[in-house]
Write a protein that holds these residues in place. Structure first.
Motif, PDB file in Angstrom:
ATOM      1  N   PRO A  46       0.821  -1.220   0.000  1.00  0.00           N
ATOM      2  CA  PRO A  46       0.000   0.000   0.000  1.00  0.00           C
ATOM      3  C   PRO A  46       0.849   1.261   0.000  1.00  0.00           C
ATOM      4  CG  PRO A  46      -0.145  -1.134   2.112  1.00  0.00           C
ATOM      5  CD  PRO A  46       0.537  -2.062   1.177  1.00  0.00           C
ATOM      6  N   GLN A  47       1.968   1.224   0.712  1.00  0.00           N
ATOM      7  CA  GLN A  47       2.857   2.389   0.736  1.00  0.00           C
ATOM      8  C   GLN A  47       3.466   2.648  -0.637  1.00  0.00           C
ATOM      9  OE1 GLN A  47       2.759  -0.084   2.906  1.00  0.00           O
ATOM     10  NE2 GLN A  47       3.015   0.638   5.014  1.00  0.00           N
ATOM     11  N   SER A  48       3.818   1.566  -1.343  1.00  0.00           N
ATOM     12  CA  SER A  48       4.435   1.733  -2.661  1.00  0.00           C
ATOM     13  C   SER A  48       3.457   2.317  -3.668  1.00  0.00           C
ATOM     14  CB  SER A  48       4.969   0.383  -3.158  1.00  0.00           C
ATOM     15  OG  SER A  48       6.018  -0.069  -2.333  1.00  0.00           O
ATOM     16  N   TYR A  49       2.222   1.824  -3.661  1.00  0.00           N
ATOM     17  CA  TYR A  49       1.211   2.414  -4.538  1.00  0.00           C
ATOM     18  C   TYR A  49       1.021   3.898  -4.211  1.00  0.00           C
ATOM     19  CZ  TYR A  49      -0.459  -1.955  -6.675  1.00  0.00           C
ATOM     20  OH  TYR A  49      -0.570  -3.117  -7.409  1.00  0.00           O
ATOM     21  N   THR A  50       0.975   4.198  -2.920  1.00  0.00           N
ATOM     22  CA  THR A  50       0.747   5.583  -2.504  1.00  0.00           C
ATOM     23  C   THR A  50       1.889   6.488  -2.934  1.00  0.00           C
ATOM     24  OG1 THR A  50      -0.559   4.848  -0.597  1.00  0.00           O
ATOM     25  CG2 THR A  50       0.338   7.078  -0.515  1.00  0.00           C
ATOM     26  N   GLN A  51       3.123   6.067  -2.680  1.00  0.00           N
ATOM     27  CA  GLN A  51       4.264   6.908  -3.024  1.00  0.00           C
ATOM     28  C   GLN A  51       4.454   7.020  -4.535  1.00  0.00           C
ATOM     29  OE1 GLN A  51       4.397   8.489  -0.225  1.00  0.00           O
ATOM     30  NE2 GLN A  51       6.633   8.512  -0.172  1.00  0.00           N
ATOM     31  N   TRP A  52       4.115   5.983  -5.249  1.00  0.00           N
ATOM     32  CA  TRP A  52       4.112   6.043  -6.722  1.00  0.00           C
ATOM     33  C   TRP A  52       3.135   7.139  -7.159  1.00  0.00           C
ATOM     34  CZ3 TRP A  52       2.818   1.097 -10.086  1.00  0.00           C
ATOM     35  CH2 TRP A  52       2.891   1.417 -11.444  1.00  0.00           C
ATOM     36  N   GLY A  53       1.973   7.157  -6.533  1.00  0.00           N
ATOM     37  CA  GLY A  53       1.001   8.202  -6.839  1.00  0.00           C
ATOM     38  C   GLY A  53       1.504   9.579  -6.478  1.00  0.00           C
ATOM     39  N   VAL A  54       2.206   9.696  -5.358  1.00  0.00           N
ATOM     40  CA  VAL A  54       2.782  10.986  -4.954  1.00  0.00           C
ATOM     41  C   VAL A  54       3.783  11.471  -5.998  1.00  0.00           C
ATOM     42  CG1 VAL A  54       4.275  12.119  -3.250  1.00  0.00           C
ATOM     43  CG2 VAL A  54       2.409  10.632  -2.487  1.00  0.00           C
ATOM     44  N   ALA A  55       4.622  10.537  -6.477  1.00  0.00           N
ATOM     45  CA  ALA A  55       5.613  10.912  -7.500  1.00  0.00           C
ATOM     46  C   ALA A  55       4.934  11.440  -8.754  1.00  0.00           C
ATOM     47  CB  ALA A  55       6.499   9.710  -7.825  1.00  0.00           C
ATOM     48  N   ALA A  67       1.821  12.770  -8.885  1.00  0.00           N
ATOM     49  CA  ALA A  67       1.136  14.022  -8.545  1.00  0.00           C
ATOM     50  C   ALA A  67       2.101  15.201  -8.529  1.00  0.00           C
ATOM     51  CB  ALA A  67       0.435  13.873  -7.203  1.00  0.00           C
ATOM     52  N   ARG A  68       3.312  14.961  -8.026  1.00  0.00           N
ATOM     53  CA  ARG A  68       4.295  16.048  -7.975  1.00  0.00           C
ATOM     54  C   ARG A  68       4.766  16.459  -9.352  1.00  0.00           C
ATOM     55  NH1 ARG A  68       8.064  14.511  -2.679  1.00  0.00           N
ATOM     56  NH2 ARG A  68       6.366  14.705  -1.145  1.00  0.00           N
ATOM     57  N   GLN A  69       4.513  15.622 -10.343  1.00  0.00           N
ATOM     58  CA  GLN A  69       4.837  15.966 -11.730  1.00  0.00           C
ATOM     59  C   GLN A  69       3.611  16.484 -12.480  1.00  0.00           C
ATOM     60  OE1 GLN A  69       7.866  13.022 -13.583  1.00  0.00           O
ATOM     61  NE2 GLN A  69       6.840  11.836 -11.984  1.00  0.00           N
ATOM     62  N   GLY A  70       2.535  16.724 -11.726  1.00  0.00           N
ATOM     63  CA  GLY A  70       1.323  17.257 -12.327  1.00  0.00           C
ATOM     64  C   GLY A  70       0.394  16.219 -12.910  1.00  0.00           C
ATOM     65  N   GLN A  71       0.675  14.932 -12.686  1.00  0.00           N
ATOM     66  CA  GLN A  71      -0.153  13.860 -13.249  1.00  0.00           C
ATOM     67  C   GLN A  71      -1.149  13.351 -12.196  1.00  0.00           C
ATOM     68  OE1 GLN A  71       2.195  10.901 -15.536  1.00  0.00           O
ATOM     69  NE2 GLN A  71       3.970  12.246 -15.178  1.00  0.00           N
ATOM     70  N   VAL A  72      -2.026  14.237 -11.766  1.00  0.00           N
ATOM     71  CA  VAL A  72      -2.962  13.911 -10.685  1.00  0.00           C
ATOM     72  C   VAL A  72      -3.941  12.822 -11.109  1.00  0.00           C
ATOM     73  CG1 VAL A  72      -4.740  14.825  -9.152  1.00  0.00           C
ATOM     74  CG2 VAL A  72      -2.737  16.216  -9.707  1.00  0.00           C
ATOM     75  N   ASP A  73      -4.437  12.901 -12.339  1.00  0.00           N
ATOM     76  CA  ASP A  73      -5.401  11.900 -12.802  1.00  0.00           C
ATOM     77  C   ASP A  73      -4.792  10.492 -12.790  1.00  0.00           C
ATOM     78  OD1 ASP A  73      -7.449  13.709 -13.200  1.00  0.00           O
ATOM     79  OD2 ASP A  73      -6.901  14.114 -15.281  1.00  0.00           O
ATOM     80  N   PHE A 105      -3.683   5.586  -5.567  1.00  0.00           N
ATOM     81  CA  PHE A 105      -4.143   5.753  -4.190  1.00  0.00           C
ATOM     82  C   PHE A 105      -5.290   4.787  -3.899  1.00  0.00           C
ATOM     83  CE2 PHE A 105      -2.818  10.404  -4.951  1.00  0.00           C
ATOM     84  CZ  PHE A 105      -1.513  10.146  -4.573  1.00  0.00           C
ATOM     85  N   GLU A 106      -6.161   4.613  -4.870  1.00  0.00           N
ATOM     86  CA  GLU A 106      -7.291   3.693  -4.699  1.00  0.00           C
ATOM     87  C   GLU A 106      -6.812   2.244  -4.586  1.00  0.00           C
ATOM     88  OE1 GLU A 106     -10.706   6.297  -7.094  1.00  0.00           O
ATOM     89  OE2 GLU A 106      -9.540   4.767  -8.154  1.00  0.00           O
ATOM     90  N   LYS A 107      -5.760   1.886  -5.319  1.00  0.00           N
ATOM     91  CA  LYS A 107      -5.197   0.540  -5.185  1.00  0.00           C
ATOM     92  C   LYS A 107      -4.612   0.329  -3.800  1.00  0.00           C
ATOM     93  CE  LYS A 107      -4.030  -0.577  -9.999  1.00  0.00           C
ATOM     94  NZ  LYS A 107      -2.931  -0.928 -10.941  1.00  0.00           N
ATOM     95  N   ALA A 108      -3.963   1.350  -3.272  1.00  0.00           N
ATOM     96  CA  ALA A 108      -3.396   1.248  -1.920  1.00  0.00           C
ATOM     97  C   ALA A 108      -4.492   0.993  -0.899  1.00  0.00           C
ATOM     98  CB  ALA A 108      -2.635   2.526  -1.571  1.00  0.00           C
ATOM     99  N   TYR A 168      -5.452  10.194   2.724  1.00  0.00           N
ATOM    100  CA  TYR A 168      -5.031  11.595   2.752  1.00  0.00           C
ATOM    101  C   TYR A 168      -4.566  12.051   1.366  1.00  0.00           C
ATOM    102  CZ  TYR A 168      -2.126  15.679   3.659  1.00  0.00           C
ATOM    103  OH  TYR A 168      -1.567  16.924   3.605  1.00  0.00           O
ATOM    104  N   ARG A 169      -3.722  11.238   0.738  1.00  0.00           N
ATOM    105  CA  ARG A 169      -3.209  11.604  -0.582  1.00  0.00           C
ATOM    106  C   ARG A 169      -4.340  11.661  -1.611  1.00  0.00           C
ATOM    107  NH1 ARG A 169       1.813  13.775   0.326  1.00  0.00           N
ATOM    108  NH2 ARG A 169       2.947  12.429   1.787  1.00  0.00           N
ATOM    109  N   LEU A 170      -5.279  10.729  -1.499  1.00  0.00           N
ATOM    110  CA  LEU A 170      -6.419  10.741  -2.402  1.00  0.00           C
ATOM    111  C   LEU A 170      -7.249  12.000  -2.175  1.00  0.00           C
ATOM    112  CD1 LEU A 170      -8.133   9.374  -4.549  1.00  0.00           C
ATOM    113  CD2 LEU A 170      -9.232   8.027  -2.739  1.00  0.00           C
ATOM    114  N   GLY A 171      -7.435  12.359  -0.914  1.00  0.00           N
ATOM    115  CA  GLY A 171      -8.177  13.572  -0.601  1.00  0.00           C
ATOM    116  C   GLY A 171      -7.506  14.820  -1.148  1.00  0.00           C
ATOM    117  N   MET A 172      -6.188  14.889  -1.037  1.00  0.00           N
ATOM    118  CA  MET A 172      -5.467  16.054  -1.554  1.00  0.00           C
ATOM    119  C   MET A 172      -5.531  16.096  -3.078  1.00  0.00           C
ATOM    120  SD  MET A 172      -4.603  17.658   1.127  1.00  0.00           S
ATOM    121  CE  MET A 172      -3.476  18.900   0.505  1.00  0.00           C
ATOM    122  N   ALA A 173      -5.564  14.937  -3.706  1.00  0.00           N
ATOM    123  CA  ALA A 173      -5.702  14.891  -5.172  1.00  0.00           C
ATOM    124  C   ALA A 173      -7.080  15.408  -5.586  1.00  0.00           C
ATOM    125  CB  ALA A 173      -5.485  13.466  -5.674  1.00  0.00           C
ATOM    126  N   TYR A 174      -8.112  14.973  -4.848  1.00  0.00           N
ATOM    127  CA  TYR A 174      -9.458  15.478  -5.126  1.00  0.00           C
ATOM    128  C   TYR A 174      -9.528  16.993  -4.914  1.00  0.00           C
ATOM    129  CZ  TYR A 174     -11.542  10.796  -5.443  1.00  0.00           C
ATOM    130  OH  TYR A 174     -11.886   9.538  -5.824  1.00  0.00           O
TER     131      TYR A 174
END
Length: 350
Positions: free
Chosen positions: A270-279, A281-287, A293-296, A308-314
């Motif tokens: 779950p942490q890896s999926y989340t941090q992959w998503g963070v990486a 998002a930080r490049q502007g690829q929120v979608d 985040f949902e997989k995590a 939290y990360r999903l909420g910030m993306a929303y």
């Protein structure tokens, strides 16, 4: 087949004995701690003192927040069904003796408290089934609870010094960010842990160095861990986080993908999926980040940071109601995280 009423206790005893020996066992057992009358008047009977000591060892293990758990614990006077029946049939001692004989009890501790002037001295003695050297420690002071904590730290260090090092690391990270004690315990680990477990110590040393901003030195420690165990999931994941900190996003994502491939026990999935998503998002690829985040969450519905990360993306996409709901779920799962609550508060007032 009719065994008769007289046979019922015998059958129950047989079932009890088998279950107790092979299933209701604990690797760490605490015997009564002898206590002088003056201390007993404070509420510390021999059983209470032993139970407090066992509980403090358990708390240290829990606060270490590591997947490298030490063992289960057997508390004196444990009110499990097996122990209750064992006491009823006067069969508790044979059960314990058989557990010891079969090597099901790995560690055994006992001790005593004596008065030394105005102070108390708590002495603990112990043994391990696979070690020749016995355990001995003694702590002196006025407060029984402080003595219990100090003795428990020594016990955990005897069982597995890594747990104490991780405990010190988590305490510093949650507190004053002073990692002096954690570094001291890591150095102790590097000297005293068996070589086959040293990758744990190198990995933790890397985490401490990251917290201190020494990223290049941290990478050296991580590489030392992987040299000993190339498929060590925690270190592969932590290297991903280090690369993320350096803003080397593609390399970080590659490490998260590698973690997912080797993480058979899902300790960092779950942490890896989340941090992959963070990486992303930080490049502007929120979608692209949102499904990760949902997989995590699907892997671990209790993992707060994914919510939290999903909420910030929303929130970034302007979906404030969805963002509020997700961050609230994060707060519910990790109420101690002040940053989650801080981001949620403005949404509740708008």
């Amino acid at each position: 087949m009719d065994f008769g009423l007289v046979s019922v206790p015998v059958l129950a005893l047989t079932a009890l004995f088998g279950y107790a020996v092979f299933f209701d066992t604990s690797a760490v057992v605490f015997q009564d701690i002898e206590v002088p009358p003056t201390v007993q008047q404070l509420g510390y009977s021999p059983k209470v003192m032993a139970s407090r000591l066992a509980n403090e060892v358990r708390v240290i293990d829990q606060k270490a927040r590591t997947v490298k758990d030490i063992r289960d614990f057997a508390l004196p006077g444990d009110e499990s069904a097996v122990n209750a029946l064992g006491d009823y049939f006067k069969f508790g001692e044979p059960i314990k003796a058989t557990q010891q004989l079969l090597g099901l009890v790995h560690y055994n501790f006992t001790g005593d408290v004596v008065k030394q002037g105005d102070d108390l001295k708590l002495s603990i003695r112990g043994s391990a089934h696979d070690r020749e050297q016995p355990f001995n420690t003694a702590v002196v002071g006025k407060d029984p609870e402080k003595l219990v904590h100090e003795a428990a730290m020594d016990i955990v260090r005897f069982i597995d010094p890594y747990i104490v090092a991780s405990y010190a690391y988590e305490a510093a990270r949650d507190g004053d960010k002073n990692y002096t004690a954690a570094l001291r315990e890591v150095r102790y680990c590097l000297v005293n842990m068996p070589r086959k477990e040293l990758h744990w110590a190198y990995n933790l040393h890397g985490l401490i160095l990251v917290q201190q901003g020494k990223l290049d030195e941290a990478m050296e420690r991580y590489n030392a861990a992987l040299a000993l165990k190339p498929d060590f999931v925690l270190t592969v994941y932590n290297i991903g986080n280090l690369l993320l900190e350096k803003k080397q996003y593609d390399l970080a994502i590659a490490k998260y993908k590698e973690t997912l491939k080797i993480d058979a026990k899902l300790v960092r999935t779950p942490q890896s999926y989340t941090q992959w998503g963070v990486a992303l998002a930080r490049q502007g690829q929120v979608d692209a980040a949102i499904p990760l985040f949902e997989k995590a969450i699907a892997v671990n519905p209790m993992y707060a940071d994914a919510y939290y990360r999903l909420g910030m993306a929303y929130k970034e996409k302007g979906k404030i109601k969805d963002a509020q709901e997700m961050i609230q779920r994060a707060v519910d799962r990790a109420p101690d995280r002040k940053d989650y609550a801080a981001d949620l508060a403005p949404m509740l007032t708008n």
